[in-house]
Scaffold this active site. Structure first.
Site, mmCIF file in Angstrom:
data_model
loop_
_atom_site.group_PDB
_atom_site.id
_atom_site.type_symbol
_atom_site.label_atom_id
_atom_site.label_comp_id
_atom_site.label_asym_id
_atom_site.label_seq_id
_atom_site.Cartn_x
_atom_site.Cartn_y
_atom_site.Cartn_z
ATOM 1 N N THR A 65 37.440 21.347 65.031
ATOM 2 C CA THR A 65 36.362 20.932 64.130
ATOM 3 C C THR A 65 35.191 20.342 64.897
ATOM 4 O O THR A 65 34.027 20.641 64.604
ATOM 5 C CB THR A 65 36.877 19.925 63.090
ATOM 6 O OG1 THR A 65 37.935 20.522 62.340
ATOM 7 C CG2 THR A 65 35.766 19.503 62.133
ATOM 8 N N LYS A 95 35.480 27.105 56.313
ATOM 9 C CA LYS A 95 36.822 26.663 56.699
ATOM 10 C C LYS A 95 37.705 26.888 55.475
ATOM 11 O O LYS A 95 37.870 25.997 54.634
ATOM 12 C CB LYS A 95 36.832 25.196 57.111
ATOM 13 C CG LYS A 95 38.198 24.709 57.595
ATOM 14 C CD LYS A 95 38.173 23.235 57.995
ATOM 15 C CE LYS A 95 39.576 22.737 58.340
ATOM 16 N NZ LYS A 95 40.109 23.337 59.568
ATOM 17 N N SER A 116 44.389 21.317 54.838
ATOM 18 C CA SER A 116 45.631 20.656 54.434
ATOM 19 C C SER A 116 45.566 19.169 54.735
ATOM 20 O O SER A 116 45.106 18.759 55.802
ATOM 21 C CB SER A 116 46.829 21.263 55.182
ATOM 22 O OG SER A 116 46.970 22.634 54.902
ATOM 23 N N GLU A 165 36.144 28.283 60.880
ATOM 24 C CA GLU A 165 37.181 27.499 61.559
ATOM 25 C C GLU A 165 38.539 27.765 60.928
ATOM 26 O O GLU A 165 38.690 27.747 59.703
ATOM 27 C CB GLU A 165 36.881 26.004 61.493
ATOM 28 C CG GLU A 165 37.890 25.191 62.302
ATOM 29 C CD GLU A 165 37.823 23.699 62.029
ATOM 30 O OE1 GLU A 165 38.821 23.012 62.313
ATOM 31 O OE2 GLU A 165 36.785 23.227 61.519
ATOM 32 N N GLY A 166 39.524 27.984 61.778
ATOM 33 C CA GLY A 166 40.879 28.231 61.306
ATOM 34 C C GLY A 166 41.653 26.955 61.058
ATOM 35 O O GLY A 166 41.105 25.853 61.055
ATOM 36 N N ALA A 167 42.960 27.129 60.852
ATOM 37 C CA ALA A 167 43.868 25.999 60.639
ATOM 38 C C ALA A 167 44.913 26.018 61.741
ATOM 39 O O ALA A 167 45.639 27.005 61.887
ATOM 40 C CB ALA A 167 44.537 26.112 59.271
ATOM 41 N N GLY A 168 44.971 24.951 62.538
ATOM 42 C CA GLY A 168 45.944 24.911 63.624
ATOM 43 C C GLY A 168 45.672 25.979 64.662
ATOM 44 O O GLY A 168 44.520 26.300 64.969
ATOM 45 N N PRO A 191 34.248 16.384 77.132
ATOM 46 C CA PRO A 191 34.944 15.110 77.332
ATOM 47 C C PRO A 191 35.622 14.602 76.064
ATOM 48 O O PRO A 191 35.273 14.993 74.944
ATOM 49 C CB PRO A 191 33.819 14.165 77.756
ATOM 50 C CG PRO A 191 32.607 14.712 77.064
ATOM 51 C CD PRO A 191 32.776 16.204 77.078
ATOM 52 N N LYS A 192 36.560 13.712 76.263
ATOM 53 C CA LYS A 192 37.181 13.014 75.139
ATOM 54 C C LYS A 192 36.173 12.008 74.598
ATOM 55 O O LYS A 192 35.628 11.195 75.329
ATOM 56 C CB LYS A 192 38.444 12.294 75.599
ATOM 57 C CG LYS A 192 39.206 11.603 74.480
ATOM 58 C CD LYS A 192 40.498 10.997 75.003
ATOM 59 C CE LYS A 192 41.280 10.342 73.875
ATOM 60 N NZ LYS A 192 42.559 9.760 74.384
#
Length: 235
Positions: A16, A37, A41, A112-115, A202-203
């Site tokens: 995301t 999307k 869930s 955007e997918g799921a997982g 980066p995180k």
């Protein structure tokens, strides 16, 4: 039409954030970009903190919550499992029909997918089948640490075997003090997967829209994505 599908090697890899940042940057470059999307869930699309809300906010699409995310499930599980618990069934044709209703509303779409790419969305189809049905190339989002070479390679190879064109890979969430695994994994992934490394991001400690936007602008080769999309659109 132009566009691409953001999938991942697993859940929680930052799809995301990457999709949102790319949408914001394309918007900044005067691209008319929309977002889709279809499955969500464990969240409500109307929640200001939801993936759907963030995608809408950063793309500035006028599409409604229901148009961006038509299938929402209460439990934070794979969509097929979550739907079964609610006594619901969502077929591949249902997702495609929703896509057909909105796909001409923007010049370009980020989906955007799921997982991960092999997450079951329905009784007889996976994320990979949805990518194929929408006829979009894929951007793979991967984590940076130990074990990611295996997961990313398997994802890329599976996509290729399914006939999905992979634009490239974004490795997301590298730490401020990367260990040897995070230092060496990007080169290994690009070498073995045989697709471009689009960037290493980066995180984020502060995952605000501004920070996400700057992260993509500073660390992802968006021009390569645009070129690949254009090549696909001309075929």
């Amino acid at each position: 039409m132009k566009g691409f599908f953001v999938t991942g090697t697993d859940t929680g890899v930052g799809k995301t954030f990457i999709a949102c940042g790319l949408a914001a940057l394309l918007k900044e470059q005067h691209v008319d970009v929309g977002v889709f999307k279809p499955f969500l869930s464990g969240e409500l699309a109307s929640d200001p903190q939801s993936d759907t809300a963030l995608l809408k906010n950063m793309s500035e699409t006028p599409l409604t919550d229901e148009e961006v995310t038509p299938f929402i499930f209460k439990e934070p599980l794979a969509p097929y499992t979550a739907a079964k618990l609610e006594g619901r069934t969502v077929g591949l044709e249902d997702a495609v029909n929703h896509w057909k209703k909105i796909k001409d509303r923007h010049e370009c779409f980020i989906v955007e997918g799921a997982g991960g790419i092999a997450v079951p969305l329905g009784e007889d189809y996976f994320v990979s089948d949805l990518i194929k049905a929408l006829d979009l190339p894929a951007v793979i989002v991967a984590r940076p640490n130990l074990g990611t070479i295996n997961h990313t390679y398997l994802t890329a190879q599976y996509a290729k075997q399914m006939g999905i064109r992979v634009i490239g890979i974004v490795i997301n969430g590298i730490s401020s003090r990367p260990g040897l695994d995070e230092q060496t994994n990007p080169d290994m992934i690009e070498r073995f997967c045989g697709v471009p490394l689009l960037g290493v991001t980066p995180k984020l400690e502060d995952a605000s829209p501004t920070q996400i936007h700057h992260m993509i602008k500073d660390h992802v080769d968006v021009s390569l994505i645009m070129n690949q999309m254009q090549m696909g659109a001309e075929k």
